[in-house]
Each structure stands twice: as structure tokens, then as C-alpha cells.
Design a protein around this motif. Structure first.
Motif: not given
Length: 303
Positions: A262, A254-256, A250-252, A258-260, A189, A247
Motif C-alpha cells: 500500500k 502477511r500484515s507487513q 505467518y500473520n506478521k 500489505i502495509l509495504n 496475497l 501462525q
């Protein structure tokens, strides 16, 4: 006219007698050929069963196993037929059959070379097993889950719900990215922070923000590396391992992440800068800053 009929009758009788004598002479050979044929057919079936059992221990592909055992079976049948013809002294017929088979095989090889290439590639794939049904793979521009591996093609279902049928020649001749073999996946990331931020503080806050995310691998630590001096930010890379190749997980994760990140940056006044652009109004052919509407309005306040 009577003479012609008598002559034809004598000729026919002579031929029948000759054929009868030949059959009588060949009778022992015919008996032997029949015995060889019957015994050979039983042996061929036995060889087919043995071959299927042996191949099944090496390969789990049922279609390939049946095909290989069938090829051995028909090859054995061919040997038996040629042996029977040789016993009957039909060597010329054997030679003609072999010549015809060679010409036919050459013609078929040219006509169906792509099919043959896909077929042979399917056999090699079945033995080498670079992928199997259920694996998450990327082949050329297609990424998804393997649904079926045939002798001619491989079927992949992409994560967008599309079914892609790829010829086995393309699968065999191109790199295969298999995400399932390790049973985990890593993603990098990329994040950018302001030049005015404390980088040691950024590293610590970033690490703490993502280290406890659910579904991260417990065997691999999260790594934070500063990568480069960007145009408007110092760029870092956060490397994390997910404990499954799926997948959706994996996406979950990555999304978490980014949220953490930020949320942690906002709480600690760490800025993720926007790209900075410099406008030059003095370029030849452009408009100077003095000629812009704001400057004109300032210069003529009465208007």
C-alpha cells in the motif's frame, strides 16, 4: 428314617471315594499343570518385556507401546490357561470358555463399534504418524496446534484459544493438512490495480516492496503473477514463503506485506480501484432519473 440316613451316608462316602480316586489319578496331571502354569507366567512376563522393547523401537507412543505389550501378555496368559485345562482333561470347559468368549466378543463388537473404530484408528495413526504433538494442522473445519494424540481421540488447540477433541476415526478418514512437515508456509496475497496503470511497473514495485520482509524464506523467491481481468481492476497474486509454520509469524509477514504494498503504490501513484457500480434508473417499476430530488430541484428552482 434311619434307613434313609444310612443310604445318604453310603452315597456320600461313595462320591468322596470316587473323587479321591479321580484326584489320585489326576495328581500327575495336576503337578504338570501347576508347573506349566508357573513357568508360563514367568515366560509371559519375559515376552511382555521383550515386546515392549521391540515396539518402542518402532513407535514413540508410550501408551500404544504399553497397550500392545499388554495385549501380547494377556494373549500368552490365555494360551497358558487353555493348555493347563487341557492337561487336566477339562476339554469341555475349554470349549465352553471359547464359545462364551466368541459370543461375548461379538456382542461387545456391536455395542462398542464406534469406540473400537476410534481405537483402531488411533493405532494406525500412531504407526503412520501423519501428525505429531506440536504440528500445525487443519482437520475438517478445525485448524490449530496438536496438543495430544490419544488412542481414542486427538486434541487440537485452535488459534482462537479453543480446545477441540476430534475422534480418531474422523482424523483417520478425513484429509489432514499438515503445515509443519515442510517447516515453511506459503501464502498468496491478492491485489488489484487500475486498468490505467503500467503493469510492468506494477510488477517491479510490488516485488521490491515485499522481497526484503523479515522472516521470508531465503530459499524461495517472491513471485508476482497477473491472474485475471476483474470487473474494475487487473488482479495479481503475490506469492511468498514464510520460513516457519508458526501462525503468529505467518500473520506478521502477511500484515507487513500489505502495509509495504500500500505504501509503495501510494508513493508511485498506482491506484487500487474501488468496485464500480452502475445505477440504472430506467428499470420498470423503479424511479427515473428525472424524478429524483436533484432533478426536481433543478427543474423548479423557485421552489
Amino acid at each position: 428314617m434311619n434307613f434313609d440316613i444310612d443310604k445318604m451316608t453310603d452315597l456320600l462316602n461313595e462320591k468322596l471315594v470316587n473323587w479321591g480316586e479321580m484326584i489320585i489319578k489326576l495328581l500327575p496331571n495336576i503337578v504338570i499343570a501347576a508347573i506349566v502354569l508357573v513357568i508360563g507366567l514367568y515366560i509371559a512376563k519375559f515376552v511382555r518385556r521383550i515386546t515392549l522393547k521391540l515396539v518402542s523401537k518402532i513407535s514413540s507412543n508410550v501408551t500404544l507401546n504399553n497397550l500392545f505389550s499388554s495385549v501380547v501378555y494377556f494373549a500368552f496368559i490365555g494360551i497358558i490357561l487353555f493348555t493347563v485345562l487341557s492337561i487336566l482333561n477339562l476339554d469341555k470347559a475349554v470349549t465352553s470358555i471359547l464359545a462364551g468368549a466368541g459370543i461375548l466378543g461379538l456382542a461387545l463388537a456391536f455395542a462398542f463399534q464406534d469406540i473400537a473404530a476410534n481405537f483402531m484408528s488411533g493405532i494406525f495413526i500412531s504407526f503412520r504418524k501423519p501428525l505429531k504433538v506440536g504440528d500445525i494442522v487443519q482437520i475438517k473445519d478445525y485448524m490449530g496446534k496438536v496438543k495430544m494424540i490419544n488412542l481414542r481421540d486427538t486434541v487440537i488447540e485452535t488459534f482462537q484459544g479453543k480446545t477441540v477433541i476430534i475422534p480418531n476415526k474422523e482424523v483417520f478418514q478425513n484429509p489432514i493438512e499438515n503445515y509443519t512437515i515442510l517447516q515453511k508456509r506459503r501464502f498468496d496475497l491478492s491485489v488489484g490495480v487500475s486498468y490505467g496503470d503500467d503493469l510492468e511497473k506494477v510488477r517491479e514495485i510490488t516485488f521490491n516492496a515485499v522481497k526484503d520482509i523479515e522472516d521470508l524464506s531465503q530459499e524461495d523467491e517472491v513471485s508476482v503473477f497477473f491472474m485475471e481481468f476483474g470487473d474494475s481492476s487487473i488482479n495479481l497474486s503475490v506469492r511468498m514463503w514464510v520460513n516457519t509454520p508458526e501462525q503468529a509469524i505467518y500473520n506478521k509477514v502477511r500484515s507487513q506485506a500489505i502495509l509495504n504494498i500500500k505504501k509503495a503504490y501510494d508513493a508511485n501513484d498506482i491506484m487500487i480501484p474501488f468496485p464500480i457500480r452502475t445505477l440504472d434508473f430506467g428499470i420498470k417499476g423503479g424511479t427515473t432519473l428525472a424524478e429524483t430530488p436533484i432533478q426536481m430541484a433543478t427543474a423548479n428552482p423557485a421552489e
